[in-house]
Design a protein around this motif. Structure first.
Motif, PDB file in Angstrom:
ATOM      1  N   LEU A   1      -2.815 -12.014   7.868  1.00 41.84           N
ATOM      2  CA  LEU A   1      -2.296 -11.095   8.362  1.00 41.84           C
ATOM      3  C   LEU A   1      -3.059  -9.517   8.524  1.00 41.84           C
ATOM      4  O   LEU A   1      -3.818  -8.593   9.065  1.00 41.84           O
ATOM      5  CB  LEU A   1      -1.092 -10.590   7.243  1.00 41.84           C
ATOM      6  N   LYS A   2      -4.403  -9.497   6.709  1.00 43.90           N
ATOM      7  CA  LYS A   2      -5.868  -8.568   7.136  1.00 43.90           C
ATOM      8  C   LYS A   2      -6.442  -9.280   7.853  1.00 43.90           C
ATOM      9  O   LYS A   2      -6.459  -7.938   9.155  1.00 43.90           O
ATOM     10  CB  LYS A   2      -6.061  -8.776   6.011  1.00 43.90           C
ATOM     11  N   ALA A   3      -6.739  -9.835   8.208  1.00 38.29           N
ATOM     12  CA  ALA A   3      -7.650 -10.235   9.539  1.00 38.29           C
ATOM     13  C   ALA A   3      -6.749  -9.823  10.710  1.00 38.29           C
ATOM     14  O   ALA A   3      -7.446  -9.150  11.819  1.00 38.29           O
ATOM     15  CB  ALA A   3      -8.052 -11.567  10.095  1.00 38.29           C
TER      16      ALA A   3
ATOM     17  N   LEU B   1      -6.123  -5.913  15.590  1.00 40.83           N
ATOM     18  CA  LEU B   1      -5.172  -5.040  15.423  1.00 40.83           C
ATOM     19  C   LEU B   1      -6.348  -3.704  15.650  1.00 40.83           C
ATOM     20  O   LEU B   1      -6.477  -3.315  16.821  1.00 40.83           O
ATOM     21  CB  LEU B   1      -4.709  -4.611  14.989  1.00 40.83           C
ATOM     22  N   GLU B   2      -6.821  -3.375  14.999  1.00 40.17           N
ATOM     23  CA  GLU B   2      -7.575  -1.517  14.860  1.00 40.17           C
ATOM     24  C   GLU B   2      -8.669  -1.607  15.494  1.00 40.17           C
ATOM     25  O   GLU B   2      -8.996  -0.390  16.434  1.00 40.17           O
ATOM     26  CB  GLU B   2      -7.820  -1.665  12.874  1.00 40.17           C
TER      27      GLU B   2
ATOM     28  N   ARG C   1      -1.027 -15.756  -0.156  1.00 43.75           N
ATOM     29  CA  ARG C   1      -2.700 -15.646  -0.448  1.00 43.75           C
ATOM     30  C   ARG C   1      -2.869 -15.688   1.289  1.00 43.75           C
ATOM     31  O   ARG C   1      -3.953 -14.901   2.112  1.00 43.75           O
ATOM     32  CB  ARG C   1      -3.333 -15.641  -1.313  1.00 43.75           C
ATOM     33  N   SER C   2      -2.405 -16.691   1.574  1.00 46.69           N
ATOM     34  CA  SER C   2      -3.155 -17.573   2.879  1.00 46.69           C
ATOM     35  C   SER C   2      -2.636 -16.512   4.043  1.00 46.69           C
ATOM     36  O   SER C   2      -3.619 -16.183   5.159  1.00 46.69           O
ATOM     37  CB  SER C   2      -3.204 -18.459   3.161  1.00 46.69           C
ATOM     38  N   ASP C   3      -1.579 -16.271   4.479  1.00 50.59           N
ATOM     39  CA  ASP C   3      -0.928 -15.133   5.398  1.00 50.59           C
ATOM     40  C   ASP C   3      -1.381 -14.056   4.868  1.00 50.59           C
ATOM     41  O   ASP C   3      -1.783 -14.132   6.467  1.00 50.59           O
ATOM     42  CB  ASP C   3       1.329 -15.072   4.722  1.00 50.59           C
TER      43      ASP C   3
END
Lengths: 155, 86
Positions: A33-35, A40-41, A27-29
């Motif tokens: 990754l989402k952040a 990146l976006e 979940r933390s990863d």
């Protein structure tokens, strides 16, 4: 027997705790990754914006350069015209001044005033209505029509 | 950044002095209370002076227009504000 049971319970508990820790790490990863994906976006969007801005800047620079080249060409023509006025048809300016002193004196004084006005315009002075509206040869500043008389078209 | 104030040029009078009118010109100067002395140029040097002036003027115009462009680029908001204020 109790020992074996405790052993299996221990293994089971370890497995459950391990699985829990693993899921929490996932979940933390995932959150990281989402952040990162969001960053990146955002970075991509900023880069796109920068590229668009650079393209616009480039267009503007190109247009400004063209305008500047046009101005330099027009100023060069003014200088050539001045040279022609002195030397047209092998004209001897000195001889002319000797023969028609008064007339040449009036001409060079008028030309001197016009040239002074050109310096004022070149240094940023506003054009007068008369200068802006001049379209005939008799109305223009003959020393620098390219900058003094924007509506004059040479004929 | 404010642009430099445009120049205001003083008007001057050219006097053509030849071997024929020299006496008359100096007499006229004396009558007008002006020192009978003139700083001279030959016809060729007068042409050079006129062309030099034209070159300086051209350079001034190009430099001034470049400054306008830089101002447009670096101070677009300020320019708009000035326009609004007009």
């Amino acid at each position: 027997m109790l020992g074996i049971r405790l052993f299996f319970i221990g293994i089971l508990a370890s497995a459950v705790i391990g699985a829990g820790v693993y899921v929490m790490k996932l979940r933390s990863d995932n959150a990281i990754l989402k952040a990162n994906a969001i960053k990146l976006e955002s970075a991509v969007a900023e880069q796109q914006e920068l590229i668009t801005q650079q393209k616009e800047d480039f267009k503007e620079i190109l247009a400004a350069n063209q305008k500047m080249n046009k101005l330099v060409g027009a100023l060069k023509k003014d200088l050539e015209d001045l040279d022609k006025r002195f030397n047209k048809n092998n004209r001897d300016f000195g001889k002319l001044a000797l023969e028609k002193t008064g007339a040449i004196e009036r001409i060079i004084n008028k030309g001197g005033d016009a040239a002074s006005r050109c310096i004022e315009i070149a240094s940023g002075a506003e054009l007068t209505e008369q200068e802006i509206n001049a379209t005939k040869k008799s109305e223009i500043n003959r020393e620098c029509p390219s900058i003094a008389n924007p509506n004059y078209v040479p004929y | 950044m404010n642009k430099p104030t445009p120049l205001q040029i003083e008007q001057l009078e050219w006097i053509i002095i030849t071997s024929n009118n020299a006496e008359e010109v100096f007499k006229r100067l004396e009558e007008q209370g002006i020192d009978p002395v003139l700083f001279g140029l030959t016809d060729k040097d007068f042409q050079l002076l006129a062309k030099n002036f034209a070159r300086i003027r051209n350079h001034l115009k190009v430099t001034n227009d470049l400054l306008d462009k830089y101002k447009e680029y670096y101070e677009p908001e300020k320019k708009e504000n000035v326009k609004d204020g007009e």
